[in-house]
Motif scaffolding. Structure first.
Motif, mmCIF file in Angstrom:
data_model
loop_
_atom_site.group_PDB
_atom_site.id
_atom_site.type_symbol
_atom_site.label_atom_id
_atom_site.label_comp_id
_atom_site.label_asym_id
_atom_site.label_seq_id
_atom_site.Cartn_x
_atom_site.Cartn_y
_atom_site.Cartn_z
ATOM 1 N N PHE A 31 0.885 -1.139 0.141
ATOM 2 C CA PHE A 31 -0.191 -0.144 0.055
ATOM 3 C C PHE A 31 0.901 1.180 0.083
ATOM 4 C CE2 PHE A 31 -1.674 3.225 2.561
ATOM 5 C CZ PHE A 31 -2.666 3.697 1.575
ATOM 6 N N TYR A 32 2.185 1.297 0.732
ATOM 7 C CA TYR A 32 2.465 2.354 0.936
ATOM 8 C C TYR A 32 3.440 2.577 0.179
ATOM 9 C CZ TYR A 32 0.737 2.729 5.688
ATOM 10 O OH TYR A 32 0.040 3.000 6.892
ATOM 11 N N ILE A 107 -5.331 -12.740 -2.334
ATOM 12 C CA ILE A 107 -3.971 -13.200 -0.803
ATOM 13 C C ILE A 107 -3.598 -12.307 -0.853
ATOM 14 C CG2 ILE A 107 -3.439 -15.245 0.247
ATOM 15 C CD1 ILE A 107 -6.418 -15.709 -0.764
ATOM 16 N N HIS A 108 -2.620 -11.502 -1.067
ATOM 17 C CA HIS A 108 -1.345 -11.184 -0.779
ATOM 18 C C HIS A 108 -2.334 -9.528 -0.301
ATOM 19 C CE1 HIS A 108 2.640 -13.098 -2.685
ATOM 20 N NE2 HIS A 108 1.351 -13.522 -2.840
ATOM 21 N N ALA A 113 -2.901 -6.094 4.255
ATOM 22 C CA ALA A 113 -4.709 -5.420 4.783
ATOM 23 C C ALA A 113 -4.107 -5.340 7.128
ATOM 24 C CB ALA A 113 -5.756 -5.967 4.385
ATOM 25 N N PHE A 114 -3.488 -6.602 7.158
ATOM 26 C CA PHE A 114 -3.658 -6.896 8.167
ATOM 27 C C PHE A 114 -3.074 -6.226 9.318
ATOM 28 C CE2 PHE A 114 -5.646 -11.380 7.137
ATOM 29 C CZ PHE A 114 -6.705 -11.225 7.969
ATOM 30 N N GLY A 115 -1.961 -5.828 8.726
ATOM 31 C CA GLY A 115 -0.449 -5.410 9.235
ATOM 32 C C GLY A 115 -0.922 -3.552 8.868
ATOM 33 N N ILE A 116 -1.620 -2.800 7.875
ATOM 34 C CA ILE A 116 -1.742 -1.847 7.525
ATOM 35 C C ILE A 116 -2.386 -1.124 9.009
ATOM 36 C CG2 ILE A 116 -2.832 -0.013 5.994
ATOM 37 C CD1 ILE A 116 -1.902 -1.810 3.561
ATOM 38 N N THR A 125 -10.555 -3.503 6.824
ATOM 39 C CA THR A 125 -9.711 -5.367 7.284
ATOM 40 C C THR A 125 -10.823 -6.015 8.557
ATOM 41 O OG1 THR A 125 -8.336 -5.153 6.154
ATOM 42 C CG2 THR A 125 -8.298 -6.415 7.869
ATOM 43 N N THR A 126 -11.304 -5.519 9.567
ATOM 44 C CA THR A 126 -11.915 -5.715 10.868
ATOM 45 C C THR A 126 -13.489 -6.191 10.659
ATOM 46 O OG1 THR A 126 -10.330 -4.138 11.811
ATOM 47 C CG2 THR A 126 -12.060 -5.277 13.160
#
Length: 175
Positions: A31-32, A107-108, A113-116, A125-126
């Motif tokens: 993303f970044y 999937i990637h 997204a779990f770490g953004i 994501t939640t």
């Protein structure tokens, strides 16, 4: 009758092409690091054209993430519960493995997204993962699987592990 070029130029088709390109670019660069210029190049369009459909890179990421979760949700939702005792988990695993094979970039994207930490991405994501958990619990309840909440947690945990094996290219340790 519309020509292929006319169909390709419809707004919905172009938006879909942008989303497809965004998934590939985001999954590759993250993303970044990814830019809308990278996505425009991958979609063979001008960068300003992206903003006709999406207000920002973040909004585009959210749309791509939503599509990835929607695809999983739809695949699981469409598995019929024909009778009690049906190997529902097995059917869901097969469906998910097909998604992993056909849409690995999604999937990637989900794993990233779990770490953004961006609030809107964290919230999406939640929300998406919670909806997926709820769906799995309901399917397991209908199939009369014992302790459906716990079984759904284990099932999804195994799915996340499978995602890691895909992202890290470690198929030999996949369940």
């Amino acid at each position: 009758m519309k020509s292929k070029e006319t169909e390709r130029n419809t707004p919905q088709t172009r938006k879909t092409e942008i989303l497809t390109a965004a998934v590939k670019v985001f999954s590759s660069l993250g993303f970044y690091k990814a830019t809308t210029a990278d996505i425009a190049e991958a979609a063979s369009i001008s960068q300003p054209y992206i903003f006709k459909f999406f207000k920002s890179k973040e909004e585009l990421y959210l749309a791509a993430l939503e599509e990835a979760f929607r695809r999983i949700h739809s695949a699981f939702e469409n598995i019929p519960i024909l009778r009690i005792g049906l190997d529902l988990q097995g059917e869901m695993i097969v469906a998910y493995e097909q998604l992993m094979a056909n849409f690995p970039e999604e999937i990637h994207l989900q794993m990233q997204a779990f770490g953004i930490s961006e609030p809107s991405i964290r919230e999406k994501t939640t929300e998406s993962f919670a909806k997926l958990y709820e769906l799995v619990v309901k399917k397991f309840q209908k199939a009369e699987i014992p302790d459906p909440e716990f079984t759904a947690k284990v099932f999804l945990a195994k799915g996340i592990f499978c995602n890691l094996t895909l992202v890290l290219n470690l198929p030999e340790i996949k369940f």
